[in-house]
Scaffold this motif. Structure first.
Motif, PDB file in Angstrom:
ATOM      1  N   GLU A  65       0.836  -1.195   0.000  1.00 12.62           N
ATOM      2  CA  GLU A  65       0.000   0.000   0.000  1.00 12.62           C
ATOM      3  C   GLU A  65       0.877   1.253   0.000  1.00 12.62           C
ATOM      4  O   GLU A  65       1.915   1.298   0.628  1.00 12.62           O
ATOM      5  N   GLU A  66       0.406   2.256  -0.720  1.00 13.27           N
ATOM      6  CA  GLU A  66       1.185   3.484  -0.833  1.00 13.27           C
ATOM      7  C   GLU A  66       0.989   4.346   0.411  1.00 13.27           C
ATOM      8  O   GLU A  66       0.208   5.273   0.421  1.00 13.27           O
ATOM      9  N   LYS A  67       1.682   4.009   1.463  1.00 11.45           N
ATOM     10  CA  LYS A  67       1.518   4.687   2.747  1.00 11.45           C
ATOM     11  C   LYS A  67       2.529   5.813   2.909  1.00 11.45           C
ATOM     12  O   LYS A  67       3.603   5.786   2.346  1.00 11.45           O
ATOM     13  N   GLU A  68       2.147   6.761   3.756  1.00 10.75           N
ATOM     14  CA  GLU A  68       3.068   7.864   4.035  1.00 10.75           C
ATOM     15  C   GLU A  68       3.996   7.513   5.190  1.00 10.75           C
ATOM     16  O   GLU A  68       3.756   6.581   5.951  1.00 10.75           O
ATOM     17  N   ILE A  69       5.026   8.318   5.306  1.00  6.91           N
ATOM     18  CA  ILE A  69       5.953   8.164   6.424  1.00  6.91           C
ATOM     19  C   ILE A  69       6.166   9.548   7.038  1.00  6.91           C
ATOM     20  O   ILE A  69       6.170  10.561   6.314  1.00  6.91           O
ATOM     21  N   ILE A  70       6.271   9.609   8.346  1.00 11.29           N
ATOM     22  CA  ILE A  70       6.452  10.891   9.031  1.00 11.29           C
ATOM     23  C   ILE A  70       7.872  10.945   9.589  1.00 11.29           C
ATOM     24  O   ILE A  70       8.322  10.005  10.243  1.00 11.29           O
ATOM     25  N   VAL A  71       8.566  12.028   9.271  1.00 10.41           N
ATOM     26  CA  VAL A  71       9.955  12.136   9.721  1.00 10.41           C
ATOM     27  C   VAL A  71      10.156  13.420  10.527  1.00 10.41           C
ATOM     28  O   VAL A  71       9.836  14.509  10.054  1.00 10.41           O
ATOM     29  N   PHE A  72      10.672  13.274  11.730  1.00 17.51           N
ATOM     30  CA  PHE A  72      11.047  14.427  12.529  1.00 17.51           C
ATOM     31  C   PHE A  72      12.553  14.652  12.442  1.00 17.51           C
ATOM     32  O   PHE A  72      13.332  13.713  12.595  1.00 17.51           O
ATOM     33  N   GLY A  73      12.946  15.908  12.217  1.00 14.65           N
ATOM     34  CA  GLY A  73      14.359  16.256  12.312  1.00 14.65           C
ATOM     35  C   GLY A  73      14.496  17.302  13.404  1.00 14.65           C
ATOM     36  O   GLY A  73      13.575  18.104  13.613  1.00 14.65           O
ATOM     37  N   GLY A  74      15.618  17.310  14.088  1.00 13.42           N
ATOM     38  CA  GLY A  74      15.791  18.323  15.126  1.00 13.42           C
ATOM     39  C   GLY A  74      17.155  18.235  15.755  1.00 13.42           C
ATOM     40  O   GLY A  74      17.932  17.316  15.484  1.00 13.42           O
ATOM     41  N   SER A  75      17.444  19.224  16.585  1.00  9.16           N
ATOM     42  CA  SER A  75      18.727  19.219  17.285  1.00  9.16           C
ATOM     43  C   SER A  75      18.483  19.825  18.668  1.00  9.16           C
ATOM     44  O   SER A  75      17.513  19.444  19.323  1.00  9.16           O
ATOM     45  N   ALA A  76      19.289  20.791  19.065  1.00 12.00           N
ATOM     46  CA  ALA A  76      19.149  21.357  20.410  1.00 12.00           C
ATOM     47  C   ALA A  76      17.706  21.780  20.683  1.00 12.00           C
ATOM     48  O   ALA A  76      17.098  22.505  19.894  1.00 12.00           O
ATOM     49  N   GLY A  77      17.151  21.324  21.784  1.00 13.11           N
ATOM     50  CA  GLY A  77      15.801  21.720  22.181  1.00 13.11           C
ATOM     51  C   GLY A  77      14.700  20.869  21.564  1.00 13.11           C
ATOM     52  O   GLY A  77      13.519  21.133  21.768  1.00 13.11           O
ATOM     53  N   SER A  78      15.065  19.835  20.802  1.00 15.59           N
ATOM     54  CA  SER A  78      14.023  19.064  20.113  1.00 15.59           C
ATOM     55  C   SER A  78      13.492  17.890  20.936  1.00 15.59           C
ATOM     56  O   SER A  78      12.357  17.458  20.730  1.00 15.59           O
ATOM     57  N   VAL A  79      14.301  17.393  21.874  1.00 16.15           N
ATOM     58  CA  VAL A  79      13.856  16.206  22.623  1.00 16.15           C
ATOM     59  C   VAL A  79      12.611  16.514  23.456  1.00 16.15           C
ATOM     60  O   VAL A  79      11.647  15.745  23.466  1.00 16.15           O
ATOM     61  N   ASP A  80      12.604  17.680  24.108  1.00 12.56           N
ATOM     62  CA  ASP A  80      11.429  18.053  24.910  1.00 12.56           C
ATOM     63  C   ASP A  80      10.176  18.157  24.054  1.00 12.56           C
ATOM     64  O   ASP A  80       9.090  17.761  24.469  1.00 12.56           O
ATOM     65  N   VAL A  81      10.361  18.713  22.852  1.00 15.53           N
ATOM     66  CA  VAL A  81       9.214  18.855  21.954  1.00 15.53           C
ATOM     67  C   VAL A  81       8.683  17.471  21.561  1.00 15.53           C
ATOM     68  O   VAL A  81       7.478  17.210  21.606  1.00 15.53           O
ATOM     69  N   LEU A  82       9.614  16.578  21.213  1.00 11.63           N
ATOM     70  CA  LEU A  82       9.202  15.216  20.848  1.00 11.63           C
ATOM     71  C   LEU A  82       8.474  14.548  22.011  1.00 11.63           C
ATOM     72  O   LEU A  82       7.470  13.868  21.823  1.00 11.63           O
ATOM     73  N   LEU A  83       8.971  14.802  23.217  1.00 12.53           N
ATOM     74  CA  LEU A  83       8.350  14.181  24.394  1.00 12.53           C
ATOM     75  C   LEU A  83       6.993  14.810  24.722  1.00 12.53           C
ATOM     76  O   LEU A  83       6.214  14.251  25.486  1.00 12.53           O
ATOM     77  N   SER A  84       6.712  15.983  24.135  1.00  6.42           N
ATOM     78  CA  SER A  84       5.389  16.562  24.352  1.00  6.42           C
ATOM     79  C   SER A  84       4.409  16.115  23.262  1.00  6.42           C
ATOM     80  O   SER A  84       3.207  16.259  23.405  1.00  6.42           O
ATOM     81  N   ILE A  85       4.947  15.575  22.166  1.00  8.23           N
ATOM     82  CA  ILE A  85       4.072  15.165  21.054  1.00  8.23           C
ATOM     83  C   ILE A  85       3.873  13.648  21.013  1.00  8.23           C
ATOM     84  O   ILE A  85       2.747  13.142  21.042  1.00  8.23           O
TER      85      ILE A  85
END
Lengths: 277, 196
Positions: free
Chosen positions: B2-22
């Motif tokens: 199936e032609e499914k999408e993929i979600i990619v997060f990129g980040g550096s300083a300050g990104s871990v907290d954001v990921l942990l909130s999402i």
């Protein structure tokens, strides 16, 4: 400076290139992991300002010296002493004491590149007082890196970092106890080189050549596709003595490959297996 | 397949907290794979993985060589390796030299993902102190995928999300909460389709 992103290369172009390289030089790259192989090719083309794959093919046919450069670039040669200190700590603590039960310890470092990890292991063996009855076979597909490995001479400016790695493996001494300084090089003592055998070996095409108590092949299989990984693991299995150890890179695994029935996991984190019999 | 999408997060300083909130808010039946490519020190590997595992409902996997990509899973790119994707929808790792001082390099990962997933990539660039990721985001958009950045006001270090401005216009500029809501509604609409 911004580096340009890569050049688009089709799978068919790669097949043609591989065929030519195999015919002319005897190296078979057809089972390299495609994504990273493409990336290597595209970086070579950007670095040497080669515009398309036909031109690359042409240059490789024409120029044998360029093929050596190509080989060095395609077979990634990034390495360091005591890379992943926890892995070496585990060797020191769990594996080397087991090896000490053998009268003669045979070790194969497959894909040793410029040799930093071979010297690292030799240092651990010396500290366990086993170096004198160990033989370290160090092989690589690329003869140029073996010449460097054989010299036992590494850049002095890296020694500070390597010494930190060494300490993190539980090393009680100082790395500088094991080398002499000449100009900007650290030259490791003769006693290490005396226990090493350097030889070209191509994991893709060459056969098993001895029986070992420990085989290390770290961060080499990541460049191979699954089929080739399986074949190489079979080769290792055939090259291990009963209950011999196999150590892979920290993100490599036998589990995906369906050939792990011959092996028993010794340390999941450090990627060490043991042949079952 | 199936032609499914993929979600990619990129980040550096300050990104871990954001990921942990999402990421902890995403439900178990989240219908896409999520790939996280952030710059971190070599040592943090198992720490980040265990924090994520303990907080997320979704399965969290630290990528090993040739790990297969599947839906409803958060894949963490290991520190110290470039991340690439193969034709058979598995990851492969590459130890070659750092690019602009980073490995994994976000541009390298995004380029490889776009090569395989074409227009089915959703790229989200978070807080960070360097310009890695901008060119990869452009590649996603050029291929017909969707790109969004964390709003510079909400980023603790806005250099990374801001850096794409000169290259390409993002489809959306969102706060962490809005990114979360976007993903939740994306998940709902996709699941609705499946269950119809």
């Amino acid at each position: 400076m911004k580096e340009s992103l890569s050049i688009h290369i089709s799978d068919e172009e790669i097949q043609n290139l591989n065929k030519m390289i195999y015919i002319q030089y005897g190296y078979d790259f057809s089972d390299y992991s495609l994504a990273s192989y493409k990336r290597r090719l595209s970086r070579i083309m950007i670095n040497f300002k080669i515009l398309n794959l036909t031109d690359l093919e042409y240059k490789l046919v024409e120029d044998e010296l360029f093929f050596n450069v190509f080989l060095e670039e395609v077979t990634v040669n990034v390495t360091e002493m005591f890379r992943d200190p926890d892995f070496y700590k585990c060797l020191r603590r769990d594996i080397i004491p087991q090896l000490s039960t053998y009268p003669m310890i045979r070790i194969w470092h497959a894909g040793c590149s410029t040799g930093e990890e071979v010297y690292s292991l030799a240092i651990l063996l010396k500290e366990a007082d086993l170096l004198k009855r160990s033989l370290l076979y160090a092989t690589d597909i690329n003869e140029d890196v073996l010449i460097k490995a054989k010299s036992g001479s590494f850049s002095l400016e890296l020694m500070k970092e390597y010494n930190e790695n060494y300490k993190n493996t539980g090393g009680l001494f100082d790395l500088s106890d094991y080398y002499t300084v000449k100009d900007d090089r650290a030259i490791f003592n003769e006693e290490f080189r005396n226990r090493m055998v350097f030889s070209p070996h191509n994991l893709i095409q060459d056969k098993s050549f001895n029986e070992f108590n420990l085989i290390l092949c770290r961060n080499v299989l990541i460049y191979f596709n699954r089929d080739l990984q399986n074949r190489v693991i079979k080769l290792f299995s055939m090259s291990l003595s009963s209950f011999g150890y196999l150590a892979l890179g920290s993100k490599e695994t036998l589990e995906l490959n369906g050939v792990n029935e011959e092996f028993e996991l010794v340390n999941k984190q450090q990627k060490i297996w043991k042949r079952k019999k | 397949m199936e032609e499914k999408e993929i979600i990619v997060f990129g980040g550096s300083a300050g990104s871990v907290d954001v990921l942990l909130s999402i990421l902890p808010k995403l439900p178990v039946k989240f219908p896409f794979p999520i790939v996280v490519v952030i710059h971190r020190k070599d040592m943090d590997d198992s720490v980040l993985e265990s924090v994520m595992k303990s907080r997320c409902q979704l399965n969290v996997i630290e990528i090993e060589d040739k790990t297969f990509i599947k839906d409803g899973t958060i894949f963490l790119a290991p520190a110290g390796y470039h991340l690439l994707v193969e034709n058979d929808y598995s990851f492969s790792l590459d130890l070659s030299e750092k690019i602009n001082f980073s490995r994994p390099n976000i541009d390298v990962a995004l380029e490889s993902i776009v090569n395989i997933y074409k227009n089915r990539v959703i790229g989200i660039l978070l807080s960070g102190g360097n310009e890695d990721g901008a060119r990869g985001m452009k590649l996603i958009k050029d291929a017909g995928g969707l790109i969004m950045i964390q709003s510079p006001e909400s980023s603790s270090v806005p250099v990374m999300p801001k850096s794409i401005e000169s290259l390409v216009e993002p489809h959306n500029i969102l706060s962490p909460d809005e990114i979360c809501n976007f993903l939740l509604s994306k998940s709902l609409s996709c699941n609705k389709r499946v269950f119809k």
